[in-house]
Design a protein around this motif. Structure first.
Motif, PDB file in Angstrom:
ATOM      1  N   PRO A 113      15.739 -37.985 -17.726  1.00  0.00           N
ATOM      2  CA  PRO A 113      16.734 -36.571 -16.957  1.00  0.00           C
ATOM      3  C   PRO A 113      15.201 -36.147 -15.526  1.00  0.00           C
ATOM      4  O   PRO A 113      14.066 -36.582 -15.476  1.00  0.00           O
ATOM      5  CB  PRO A 113      15.337 -35.321 -18.264  1.00  0.00           C
ATOM      6  CG  PRO A 113      14.614 -36.357 -18.876  1.00  0.00           C
ATOM      7  CD  PRO A 113      15.260 -38.077 -18.678  1.00  0.00           C
ATOM      8  N   GLU A 114      15.377 -35.240 -14.815  1.00  0.00           N
ATOM      9  CA  GLU A 114      14.932 -34.405 -13.595  1.00  0.00           C
ATOM     10  C   GLU A 114      15.245 -33.827 -13.550  1.00  0.00           C
ATOM     11  O   GLU A 114      15.501 -32.407 -13.476  1.00  0.00           O
ATOM     12  CB  GLU A 114      15.156 -35.651 -12.331  1.00  0.00           C
ATOM     13  CG  GLU A 114      14.286 -35.100 -11.399  1.00  0.00           C
ATOM     14  CD  GLU A 114      12.974 -35.250 -11.452  1.00  0.00           C
ATOM     15  OE1 GLU A 114      11.947 -34.590 -10.705  1.00  0.00           O
ATOM     16  OE2 GLU A 114      12.504 -36.180 -11.627  1.00  0.00           O
ATOM     17  N   ILE A 115      13.954 -32.519 -14.474  1.00  0.00           N
ATOM     18  CA  ILE A 115      13.877 -30.819 -14.751  1.00  0.00           C
ATOM     19  C   ILE A 115      13.698 -30.700 -13.168  1.00  0.00           C
ATOM     20  O   ILE A 115      12.996 -31.001 -12.310  1.00  0.00           O
ATOM     21  CB  ILE A 115      12.552 -30.819 -15.205  1.00  0.00           C
ATOM     22  CG1 ILE A 115      13.325 -28.931 -15.651  1.00  0.00           C
ATOM     23  CG2 ILE A 115      11.302 -30.984 -14.395  1.00  0.00           C
ATOM     24  CD1 ILE A 115      12.507 -28.113 -17.040  1.00  0.00           C
ATOM     25  N   GLU A 116      14.320 -29.245 -12.259  1.00  0.00           N
ATOM     26  CA  GLU A 116      14.684 -28.609 -11.473  1.00  0.00           C
ATOM     27  C   GLU A 116      14.634 -27.791 -11.435  1.00  0.00           C
ATOM     28  O   GLU A 116      15.573 -26.734 -12.723  1.00  0.00           O
ATOM     29  CB  GLU A 116      15.635 -29.304 -10.315  1.00  0.00           C
ATOM     30  CG  GLU A 116      15.524 -30.543  -9.558  1.00  0.00           C
ATOM     31  CD  GLU A 116      16.447 -30.879  -8.907  1.00  0.00           C
ATOM     32  OE1 GLU A 116      17.729 -30.162  -8.477  1.00  0.00           O
ATOM     33  OE2 GLU A 116      16.307 -31.530  -7.692  1.00  0.00           O
ATOM     34  N   VAL A 117      13.672 -26.462 -10.961  1.00  0.00           N
ATOM     35  CA  VAL A 117      13.750 -25.065 -10.915  1.00  0.00           C
ATOM     36  C   VAL A 117      13.781 -24.025 -10.000  1.00  0.00           C
ATOM     37  O   VAL A 117      12.967 -24.948  -9.009  1.00  0.00           O
ATOM     38  CB  VAL A 117      11.915 -24.661 -11.803  1.00  0.00           C
ATOM     39  CG1 VAL A 117      11.618 -22.970 -12.135  1.00  0.00           C
ATOM     40  CG2 VAL A 117      11.719 -25.361 -13.386  1.00  0.00           C
ATOM     41  N   ALA A 118      14.679 -23.620  -9.639  1.00  0.00           N
ATOM     42  CA  ALA A 118      14.533 -22.498  -8.598  1.00  0.00           C
ATOM     43  C   ALA A 118      14.829 -20.626  -8.833  1.00  0.00           C
ATOM     44  O   ALA A 118      15.038 -21.055 -10.122  1.00  0.00           O
ATOM     45  CB  ALA A 118      16.220 -23.063  -8.670  1.00  0.00           C
ATOM     46  N   ARG A 119      14.494 -20.275  -8.041  1.00  0.00           N
ATOM     47  CA  ARG A 119      14.289 -18.399  -8.126  1.00  0.00           C
ATOM     48  C   ARG A 119      15.618 -17.933  -7.222  1.00  0.00           C
ATOM     49  O   ARG A 119      14.929 -18.409  -5.895  1.00  0.00           O
ATOM     50  CB  ARG A 119      12.853 -17.968  -7.618  1.00  0.00           C
ATOM     51  CG  ARG A 119      13.162 -16.592  -7.945  1.00  0.00           C
ATOM     52  CD  ARG A 119      11.974 -15.695  -8.061  1.00  0.00           C
ATOM     53  NE  ARG A 119      11.136 -15.975  -6.846  1.00  0.00           N
ATOM     54  CZ  ARG A 119      10.841 -15.302  -5.868  1.00  0.00           C
ATOM     55  NH1 ARG A 119      10.913 -13.718  -6.030  1.00  0.00           N
ATOM     56  NH2 ARG A 119      10.750 -15.630  -4.702  1.00  0.00           N
ATOM     57  N   GLU A 120      16.262 -17.793  -7.558  1.00  0.00           N
ATOM     58  CA  GLU A 120      17.108 -17.364  -6.246  1.00  0.00           C
ATOM     59  C   GLU A 120      17.755 -18.306  -4.998  1.00  0.00           C
ATOM     60  O   GLU A 120      17.635 -17.551  -4.365  1.00  0.00           O
ATOM     61  CB  GLU A 120      16.991 -15.957  -5.488  1.00  0.00           C
ATOM     62  CG  GLU A 120      16.771 -15.128  -5.919  1.00  0.00           C
ATOM     63  CD  GLU A 120      16.172 -13.866  -5.709  1.00  0.00           C
ATOM     64  OE1 GLU A 120      16.158 -13.759  -4.707  1.00  0.00           O
ATOM     65  OE2 GLU A 120      15.517 -12.642  -6.286  1.00  0.00           O
ATOM     66  N   GLY A 121      18.594 -19.400  -6.188  1.00  0.00           N
ATOM     67  CA  GLY A 121      18.483 -20.489  -5.080  1.00  0.00           C
ATOM     68  C   GLY A 121      18.100 -21.618  -4.291  1.00  0.00           C
ATOM     69  O   GLY A 121      18.197 -21.876  -3.535  1.00  0.00           O
ATOM     70  N   MET A 122      16.614 -20.785  -4.222  1.00  0.00           N
ATOM     71  CA  MET A 122      15.255 -21.792  -3.599  1.00  0.00           C
ATOM     72  C   MET A 122      14.842 -22.851  -4.514  1.00  0.00           C
ATOM     73  O   MET A 122      13.731 -22.011  -5.648  1.00  0.00           O
ATOM     74  CB  MET A 122      14.219 -20.582  -3.251  1.00  0.00           C
ATOM     75  CG  MET A 122      15.227 -20.077  -2.044  1.00  0.00           C
ATOM     76  SD  MET A 122      15.902 -20.731  -0.845  1.00  0.00           S
ATOM     77  CE  MET A 122      14.657 -21.481   0.170  1.00  0.00           C
ATOM     78  N   ALA A 123      14.592 -24.034  -4.449  1.00  0.00           N
ATOM     79  CA  ALA A 123      13.613 -24.563  -5.834  1.00  0.00           C
ATOM     80  C   ALA A 123      12.181 -24.751  -5.500  1.00  0.00           C
ATOM     81  O   ALA A 123      11.350 -24.011  -4.551  1.00  0.00           O
ATOM     82  CB  ALA A 123      13.877 -26.312  -4.387  1.00  0.00           C
ATOM     83  N   ILE A 124      11.257 -24.810  -6.391  1.00  0.00           N
ATOM     84  CA  ILE A 124      10.546 -24.606  -6.934  1.00  0.00           C
ATOM     85  C   ILE A 124       9.544 -25.960  -6.922  1.00  0.00           C
ATOM     86  O   ILE A 124       9.922 -26.400  -8.050  1.00  0.00           O
ATOM     87  CB  ILE A 124       9.865 -23.658  -7.584  1.00  0.00           C
ATOM     88  CG1 ILE A 124      10.685 -22.150  -7.545  1.00  0.00           C
ATOM     89  CG2 ILE A 124       8.579 -23.419  -7.797  1.00  0.00           C
ATOM     90  CD1 ILE A 124      10.347 -21.033  -8.669  1.00  0.00           C
ATOM     91  N   ALA A 125       8.980 -26.723  -7.007  1.00  0.00           N
ATOM     92  CA  ALA A 125       8.354 -27.547  -6.537  1.00  0.00           C
ATOM     93  C   ALA A 125       7.203 -27.829  -7.677  1.00  0.00           C
ATOM     94  O   ALA A 125       6.510 -26.654  -8.291  1.00  0.00           O
ATOM     95  CB  ALA A 125       7.397 -28.356  -5.222  1.00  0.00           C
ATOM     96  N   SER A 126       7.185 -28.905  -8.625  1.00  0.00           N
ATOM     97  CA  SER A 126       5.978 -28.691  -9.692  1.00  0.00           C
ATOM     98  C   SER A 126       4.857 -28.838  -8.946  1.00  0.00           C
ATOM     99  O   SER A 126       4.173 -29.410  -8.160  1.00  0.00           O
ATOM    100  CB  SER A 126       6.454 -29.990 -10.658  1.00  0.00           C
ATOM    101  OG  SER A 126       5.961 -30.567 -11.552  1.00  0.00           O
ATOM    102  N   GLY A 127       4.267 -27.581 -10.693  1.00  0.00           N
ATOM    103  CA  GLY A 127       2.983 -27.292  -9.721  1.00  0.00           C
ATOM    104  C   GLY A 127       2.977 -26.069  -9.006  1.00  0.00           C
ATOM    105  O   GLY A 127       1.251 -25.987  -8.269  1.00  0.00           O
ATOM    106  N   ALA A 128       3.396 -25.679  -7.813  1.00  0.00           N
ATOM    107  CA  ALA A 128       3.730 -25.079  -6.966  1.00  0.00           C
ATOM    108  C   ALA A 128       3.536 -23.491  -7.635  1.00  0.00           C
ATOM    109  O   ALA A 128       3.417 -23.242  -8.855  1.00  0.00           O
ATOM    110  CB  ALA A 128       5.120 -24.309  -6.258  1.00  0.00           C
ATOM    111  N   THR A 129       2.923 -22.830  -6.464  1.00  0.00           N
ATOM    112  CA  THR A 129       2.413 -21.625  -7.105  1.00  0.00           C
ATOM    113  C   THR A 129       3.121 -20.519  -5.912  1.00  0.00           C
ATOM    114  O   THR A 129       3.845 -20.532  -5.054  1.00  0.00           O
ATOM    115  CB  THR A 129       1.364 -20.478  -6.278  1.00  0.00           C
ATOM    116  OG1 THR A 129       0.039 -21.895  -6.674  1.00  0.00           O
ATOM    117  CG2 THR A 129       0.613 -19.577  -6.762  1.00  0.00           C
TER     118      THR A 129
END
Length: 176
Positions: A113-129
């Motif tokens: 698996p490869e988790i991806e997280v986004a807010r309003e279509g913008m990807a958020i890198a793992s560990g990002a603030t």
């Protein structure tokens, strides 16, 4: 499928390591006289690299009439991740090809698996603030985050979404 020429490669792309695979091929006599399969066995597998391969079904007959076809089946499994290949050889009385050999190749891999997280279509890198930008104290803001799986195996979430050290903010999750 398309004919496989003598000396060519039948690419299998990415194959899940450890899973049994099966390939079915047809031998077609496009000539003007009977095609005799001379090899013993009629179809052979050799030169295996990082693969267990064998012919599980031979052509039913050693001679193929003009315009007729015979099938054979190869079973294979790639034991570990990485490139694999093996050669398939068919000996015959074909005047211009006699012995036909082609290579079966690909790449074994383990699905993940490869988790991806986004807010309003913008990807958020793992560990990002995540930068909330300017906000007015006491005015509630609502953001929607999306979790998706870009991998090739099931993504299992092991618990509820949690916040790591919120600073000067009250935060909660309204739905999961």
């Amino acid at each position: 499928g398309a004919p496989i020429e003598n000396g060519s490669t039948d690419g299998q792309n990415d194959i899940v390591s450890g899973e049994a695979q099966q390939l079915t091929y047809s031998l077609t006599n496009a000539g003007t006289s009977e095609l005799a399969l001379l090899g013993m066995p009629r179809v052979s597998v050799s030169g295996a690299t990082n693969v267990d391969a064998s012919v599980s079904m031979m052509p039913a007959t050693a001679s193929i009439a003009v315009g007729a076809s015979e099938s054979f089946v190869i079973d294979y499994s790639v034991p570990v991740d990485g490139a694999f290949s093996f050669d398939v050889t068919i000996e015959s009385n074909d005047l211009d090809e006699g012995s036909t050999t082609f290579t079966v190749s690909g790449n074994g891999f383990t699905p993940a698996p490869e988790i991806e997280v986004a807010r309003e279509g913008m990807a958020i890198a793992s560990g990002a603030t995540e930068d909330a930008g300017a906000s007015v104290p006491g005015i509630e803001q609502s953001w929607t985050y999306t979790i998706s799986n870009a991998g090739n195996a099931d993504l299992v979430l092991s618990g509820p979404v949690a916040f790591d050290s919120p600073n000067n903010v009250n935060a909660s999750v309204s739905s999961q």
